[in-house]
Scaffold this motif. Structure first.
Motif, PDB file in Angstrom:
ATOM      1  N   ARG A  50     -13.741  22.036   1.892  1.00  6.22           N
ATOM      2  CA  ARG A  50     -14.750  21.916   0.836  1.00  6.22           C
ATOM      3  C   ARG A  50     -15.888  20.999   1.236  1.00  6.22           C
ATOM      4  O   ARG A  50     -17.043  21.213   0.882  1.00  6.22           O
ATOM      5  N   ALA A  51     -15.573  19.942   1.985  1.00  7.82           N
ATOM      6  CA  ALA A  51     -16.608  18.990   2.406  1.00  7.82           C
ATOM      7  C   ALA A  51     -17.252  19.379   3.727  1.00  7.82           C
ATOM      8  O   ALA A  51     -18.175  18.697   4.185  1.00  7.82           O
ATOM      9  N   ARG A  52     -16.729  20.468   4.353  1.00  3.21           N
ATOM     10  CA  ARG A  52     -17.213  20.878   5.677  1.00  3.21           C
ATOM     11  C   ARG A  52     -17.156  19.697   6.655  1.00  3.21           C
ATOM     12  O   ARG A  52     -18.093  19.411   7.397  1.00  3.21           O
ATOM     13  N   GLN A  53     -16.034  19.022   6.583  1.00  2.94           N
ATOM     14  CA  GLN A  53     -15.862  17.796   7.359  1.00  2.94           C
ATOM     15  C   GLN A  53     -14.975  18.043   8.567  1.00  2.94           C
ATOM     16  O   GLN A  53     -13.834  18.487   8.424  1.00  2.94           O
ATOM     17  N   PRO A  54     -15.432  17.756   9.767  1.00  3.00           N
ATOM     18  CA  PRO A  54     -14.580  17.873  10.953  1.00  3.00           C
ATOM     19  C   PRO A  54     -13.404  16.907  10.865  1.00  3.00           C
ATOM     20  O   PRO A  54     -13.534  15.788  10.363  1.00  3.00           O
ATOM     21  N   PHE A 112      -4.537  11.961  -3.372  1.00  6.51           N
ATOM     22  CA  PHE A 112      -5.767  12.752  -3.423  1.00  6.51           C
ATOM     23  C   PHE A 112      -6.391  12.658  -4.812  1.00  6.51           C
ATOM     24  O   PHE A 112      -7.604  12.507  -4.951  1.00  6.51           O
ATOM     25  N   ASP A 113      -5.543  12.769  -5.838  1.00 11.10           N
ATOM     26  CA  ASP A 113      -6.061  12.649  -7.205  1.00 11.10           C
ATOM     27  C   ASP A 113      -6.679  11.269  -7.425  1.00 11.10           C
ATOM     28  O   ASP A 113      -7.728  11.137  -8.067  1.00 11.10           O
ATOM     29  N   LEU A 114      -6.021  10.230  -6.903  1.00 11.44           N
ATOM     30  CA  LEU A 114      -6.555   8.876  -7.071  1.00 11.44           C
ATOM     31  C   LEU A 114      -7.881   8.728  -6.331  1.00 11.44           C
ATOM     32  O   LEU A 114      -8.827   8.109  -6.849  1.00 11.44           O
ATOM     33  N   ALA A 115      -7.969   9.294  -5.131  1.00 16.27           N
ATOM     34  CA  ALA A 115      -9.219   9.223  -4.376  1.00 16.27           C
ATOM     35  C   ALA A 115     -10.344   9.927  -5.122  1.00 16.27           C
ATOM     36  O   ALA A 115     -11.480   9.433  -5.193  1.00 16.27           O
ATOM     37  N   GLU A 116     -10.043  11.081  -5.695  1.00 18.33           N
ATOM     38  CA  GLU A 116     -11.066  11.805  -6.461  1.00 18.33           C
ATOM     39  C   GLU A 116     -11.506  11.006  -7.678  1.00 18.33           C
ATOM     40  O   GLU A 116     -12.696  10.986  -8.025  1.00 18.33           O
ATOM     41  N   ALA A 117     -10.544  10.322  -8.338  1.00 19.52           N
ATOM     42  CA  ALA A 117     -10.897   9.508  -9.509  1.00 19.52           C
ATOM     43  C   ALA A 117     -11.780   8.333  -9.108  1.00 19.52           C
ATOM     44  O   ALA A 117     -12.735   7.980  -9.816  1.00 19.52           O
ATOM     45  N   LEU A 118     -11.478   7.711  -7.964  1.00 14.00           N
ATOM     46  CA  LEU A 118     -12.272   6.568  -7.506  1.00 14.00           C
ATOM     47  C   LEU A 118     -13.673   6.984  -7.090  1.00 14.00           C
ATOM     48  O   LEU A 118     -14.622   6.189  -7.197  1.00 14.00           O
ATOM     49  N   LEU A 119     -13.834   8.200  -6.615  1.00 14.34           N
ATOM     50  CA  LEU A 119     -15.150   8.683  -6.180  1.00 14.34           C
ATOM     51  C   LEU A 119     -15.843   9.494  -7.254  1.00 14.34           C
ATOM     52  O   LEU A 119     -16.916  10.068  -7.002  1.00 14.34           O
ATOM     53  N   MET A 155     -19.906  11.285   7.829  1.00 16.81           N
ATOM     54  CA  MET A 155     -19.553  11.601   6.442  1.00 16.81           C
ATOM     55  C   MET A 155     -18.177  11.031   6.116  1.00 16.81           C
ATOM     56  O   MET A 155     -17.225  11.237   6.852  1.00 16.81           O
ATOM     57  N   THR A 156     -18.073  10.301   5.043  1.00 21.08           N
ATOM     58  CA  THR A 156     -16.810   9.727   4.612  1.00 21.08           C
ATOM     59  C   THR A 156     -16.532  10.252   3.212  1.00 21.08           C
ATOM     60  O   THR A 156     -17.254   9.939   2.270  1.00 21.08           O
ATOM     61  N   THR A 157     -15.495  11.077   3.080  1.00 22.34           N
ATOM     62  CA  THR A 157     -15.260  11.795   1.835  1.00 22.34           C
ATOM     63  C   THR A 157     -13.903  11.474   1.258  1.00 22.34           C
ATOM     64  O   THR A 157     -13.215  10.536   1.660  1.00 22.34           O
ATOM     65  N   THR A 158     -13.499  12.309   0.291  1.00 22.02           N
ATOM     66  CA  THR A 158     -12.225  12.117  -0.390  1.00 22.02           C
ATOM     67  C   THR A 158     -11.057  12.119   0.578  1.00 22.02           C
ATOM     68  O   THR A 158     -10.089  11.378   0.397  1.00 22.02           O
ATOM     69  N   LEU A 159     -11.138  12.960   1.607  1.00 22.81           N
ATOM     70  CA  LEU A 159     -10.058  13.039   2.583  1.00 22.81           C
ATOM     71  C   LEU A 159      -9.818  11.681   3.235  1.00 22.81           C
ATOM     72  O   LEU A 159      -8.674  11.225   3.347  1.00 22.81           O
ATOM     73  N   ALA A 160     -10.879  11.025   3.672  1.00 19.78           N
ATOM     74  CA  ALA A 160     -10.738   9.722   4.321  1.00 19.78           C
ATOM     75  C   ALA A 160     -10.205   8.688   3.352  1.00 19.78           C
ATOM     76  O   ALA A 160      -9.346   7.863   3.703  1.00 19.78           O
ATOM     77  N   LEU A 161     -10.692   8.698   2.101  1.00 19.33           N
ATOM     78  CA  LEU A 161     -10.230   7.711   1.125  1.00 19.33           C
ATOM     79  C   LEU A 161      -8.769   7.945   0.769  1.00 19.33           C
ATOM     80  O   LEU A 161      -7.995   6.988   0.640  1.00 19.33           O
ATOM     81  N   ALA A 162      -8.365   9.211   0.617  1.00 22.27           N
ATOM     82  CA  ALA A 162      -6.972   9.498   0.284  1.00 22.27           C
ATOM     83  C   ALA A 162      -6.039   8.984   1.374  1.00 22.27           C
ATOM     84  O   ALA A 162      -4.994   8.382   1.096  1.00 22.27           O
ATOM     85  N   ALA A 163      -6.406   9.216   2.638  1.00 25.98           N
ATOM     86  CA  ALA A 163      -5.583   8.727   3.743  1.00 25.98           C
ATOM     87  C   ALA A 163      -5.541   7.205   3.746  1.00 25.98           C
ATOM     88  O   ALA A 163      -4.500   6.589   4.010  1.00 25.98           O
ATOM     89  N   ASP A 211     -19.591   9.291   0.743  1.00 30.82           N
ATOM     90  CA  ASP A 211     -20.734  10.132   0.368  1.00 30.82           C
ATOM     91  C   ASP A 211     -21.062   9.994  -1.114  1.00 30.82           C
ATOM     92  O   ASP A 211     -22.236   9.980  -1.498  1.00 30.82           O
ATOM     93  N   ALA A 212     -20.023   9.898  -1.960  1.00 27.84           N
ATOM     94  CA  ALA A 212     -20.261   9.793  -3.401  1.00 27.84           C
ATOM     95  C   ALA A 212     -21.003   8.513  -3.746  1.00 27.84           C
ATOM     96  O   ALA A 212     -21.808   8.476  -4.685  1.00 27.84           O
ATOM     97  N   VAL A 213     -20.739   7.431  -3.002  1.00 24.95           N
ATOM     98  CA  VAL A 213     -21.422   6.161  -3.252  1.00 24.95           C
ATOM     99  C   VAL A 213     -22.892   6.272  -2.882  1.00 24.95           C
ATOM    100  O   VAL A 213     -23.785   5.870  -3.651  1.00 24.95           O
ATOM    101  N   SER A 214     -23.173   6.822  -1.710  1.00 25.15           N
ATOM    102  CA  SER A 214     -24.566   6.984  -1.277  1.00 25.15           C
ATOM    103  C   SER A 214     -25.328   7.906  -2.217  1.00 25.15           C
ATOM    104  O   SER A 214     -26.483   7.640  -2.579  1.00 25.15           O
TER     105      SER A 214
END
Length: 630
Positions: A575-579, A37-44, A1-9, A133-136
């Motif tokens: 929120r994403a239940r991401q390890p 984080f805000d930018l990552a959320e906007a991109l996704l 799973m690749t989520t907002t956390l990964a994109l923000a980093a 995940d948002a792309v898929s």
């Protein structure tokens, strides 16, 4: 799973130039973005992802589907997966790498092992990619929007390419294409001449004003519908430009007009080829000897499944210009057209040159004040001839006409009776007819009956003087000159508050025998500058401003803001239940990595399940030094 956390980093770690380049190709909301984080959320955001996906070709869409189903994958694994599908059968590692690189640059694919440039195949470290995940999720939801499902995208094979154009048809194609190529060069030449005489107004919403279209249509001897094509071709070649709302010749037009016909066509065709998008250039190169028309449109519609109509319209615009330039004829590439996409403009112009009519340097001067050219005039001769005669009809045998106004125009530009006679006698096969000789003498004697000079008398800046008071009164009441605000100063002088050059050219355009004078009363030759020098207004680079603002926020890191960054990361993971991998400072000063699945953040503590030990842990946030996606 690749989520907002990964994109923000990832956004935080990207170099500024790469991040700005990515944002320029993505449509995102800018309001409310205060950190990465805000930018990552906007991109996704779903709408932002959708706008990015719609513009992708089928190969890149298929790559995202493969990554969403089985990622993270190495380039080799992606190529193997693509090769199994009918839509991308035969995909190579180079093609897969190019697709992954483009998707990564658009922030749609995620380098799962950090920077791909750090990977080293020699020690077994090859780059792997995943997708967000948002792309898929957006691709899976495409059928609800009337778009192809992921399975349809993968399983729909490309339409077959057509067979090469037969040699018997190519001969007719080449003949028609050569005629069109010559007509295109002639039309652009006439466009430059007409715009040099009078600019064409560009509407604020785009396109030419209707009166300008009608005027250019008559001057170019083409249908009104063809005027935008001529203008588009000339603009693409850098020969015309807009300045202050007017289309005018650009500076390269002077050199172009003095070039040979094959060289003129080479410049136009080379500009057409240079303007082709990479994807379309690859398609026409693959079909360099087959029909382009419907076959190319069909393939482009398949290639861009989410924007087929827009893609076909883009192709139609390029094919329209190719047909007009003689690169194609009836949708099939001509011989020079094939050479153009295979070898380039120089070789193509060489292939087409024998089909052009030979240039001539001798003409027939007639007693009715016309001149007939038995073929295309050599460029240097035509350029000079246009200063003293008006084009009456353009064809392989063109006709020019001399008139008092045209000869007076030449004298205004610096010619004399002697230089005009010498030039015309040198190119004439029929000598200098007596009526033309009389015309030159008469115009020369009358030239300069009206003189303009700079003055400083109250509001007056220019004086218009003539010993012929009747002619002066005619100028005073001439409605075409009303904008000059001419007022009588003396019986033989009119004043205007406009500069001398403005008054001079207004009188010259109205066909009065006018001469400009310096402060000593000596005649001077004025040169009218008709070249466009468009100045691009500086625009704000909002993408770079956004990145600089976020960097400034990041640079002002304090203990409090650092803890807020950790809290945002952990909150996203919950929120994403991401390890995630949590770096924890131990009491003895060491730092250990724990793989946790965060379940909650609050009260200054982090709660999560330790997957390795299979126990629940509670850690003080003050001991957490860093968080990174697993």
């Amino acid at each position: 799973m690749t989520t907002t956390l990964a994109l923000a980093a990832r956004l935080r770690a990207l170099p500024d130039d790469e991040l700005v380049a990515a944002l320029r190709h993505r449509s995102v909301r800018r309001s409310g973005i205060s950190d990465f984080f805000d930018l990552a959320e906007a991109l996704l955001d779903g709408e932002s992802v959708q706008r990015a996906l719609v513009a992708l070709d089928r190969t890149r869409l298929a790559t995202l589907i493969v990554l969403g189903r089985a990622g993270p994958l190495e380039v080799r694994e992606v190529a193997v997966a693509l090769d199994r599908e009918p839509a991308t059968a035969g995909a190579t590692e180079q093609q897969a790498a190019a697709a992954l690189d483009a998707l990564s640059g658009l922030l749609l694919a995620h380098p799962a092992d950090g920077d791909p440039e750090d990977a080293d195949p020699a020690d077994g470290r090859t780059p792997r990619y995943g997708t967000y995940d948002a792309v898929s999720a957006r691709l899976i939801a495409w059928p609800d929007a009337g778009l192809p499902s992921p399975d349809e995208l993968l399983r729909t094979a490309p339409p077959p390419a057509l067979a090469p154009v037969p040699d018997t048809e190519r001969r007719f194609t080449d003949r028609l294409a050569a005629d069109r190529a010559f007509e295109a060069v002639v039309a652009v030449s006439e466009l430059l001449a007409e715009l040099g005489r009078e600019g064409a107004r560009e509407l604020q919403r785009g396109g030419l004003a209707l009166p300008a279209v009608k005027r250019l249509s008559e001057a170019l001897a083409v249908d009104a519908d063809a005027v935008p094509t001529v203008l588009s071709v000339a603009s693409r070649a850098g020969l015309v430009a807009v300045e202050a709302g007017q289309w005018l010749p650009a500076e390269p037009a002077a050199a172009w007009l003095h070039a040979s016909t094959p060289d003129r066509w080479r410049a136009l065709a080379g500009a057409w080829l240079g303007a082709l998008p990479d994807d379309l250039r690859a398609l026409v190169a693959d079909r360099s000897r087959a029909e382009w028309g419907d076959s190319l449109r069909e393939h482009v519609g398949w290639l861009y499944p989410a924007a087929a109509d827009e893609a076909r319209a883009r192709v139609d615009a390029h094919l329209r210009d190719a047909e007009w330039l003689g690169i194609t004829a009836h949708g099939a590439p001509s011989g020079p057209g094939t050479v153009l996409v295979e070898e380039g403009p120089e070789a193509s112009a060489d292939a087409l040159a024998p089909a052009f009519p030979a240039e001539v340097r001798q003409v027939y001067l007639q007693h009715d004040l016309t001149m007939i050219s038995p073929g295309p005039l050599a460029p240097d001769l035509e350029a000079r001839l246009r200063t003293m005669a008006d084009l009456e009809s353009r064809a392989l045998a063109s006709t020019f006409r001399f008139s008092p106004a045209s000869v007076d125009r030449a004298i205004t530009a610096g010619e004399t009776a002697a230089t005009i006679r010498e030039f015309l006698s040198g190119i004439s096969l029929t000598g200098l007819p007596q009526p033309l000789d009389y015309l030159i003498t008469d115009v020369t004697e009358r030239h300069g009956r009206v003189r303009v000079r700079t003055v400083d008398e109250g509001e007056a800046r220019t004086a218009v003087r003539s010993s012929d008071t009747t002619l002066l009164r005619t100028i005073e009441v001439d409605q075409s000159l009303s904008s000059l605000r001419l007022t009588p100063a003396r019986a033989d002088v009119l004043h205007s508050r406009f500069p001398r050059d403005v008054v001079f050219w207004a009188l010259s355009d109205a066909r009065y025998p006018v001469v400009a004078e310096d402060e000593n009363g000596e005649p001077v030759t004025l040169r009218r500058q008709r070249y466009a020098h468009p100045q691009t207004a500086p625009t704000r680079d909002q993408d770079r401003e956004l990145v600089e603002r976020l960097r400034a926020v990041d640079a002002a890191v304090t203990d409090d803001t650092a803890e807020q960054w950790l809290a945002r990361q952990l909150d996203q993971a919950v929120r994403a239940r991401q390890p995630v991998v949590v770096e924890v400072a131990m009491p003895d000063g060491s730092v250990v990595d724990l793989v946790l699945e965060p379940t909650g953040v609050g009260g200054g503590r982090l709660r999560g399940r330790d997957r390795s030990a299979d126990i629940e842990r509670t850690l003080p946030l003050s001991s957490v030094k860093a968080v990174r996606p697993l």
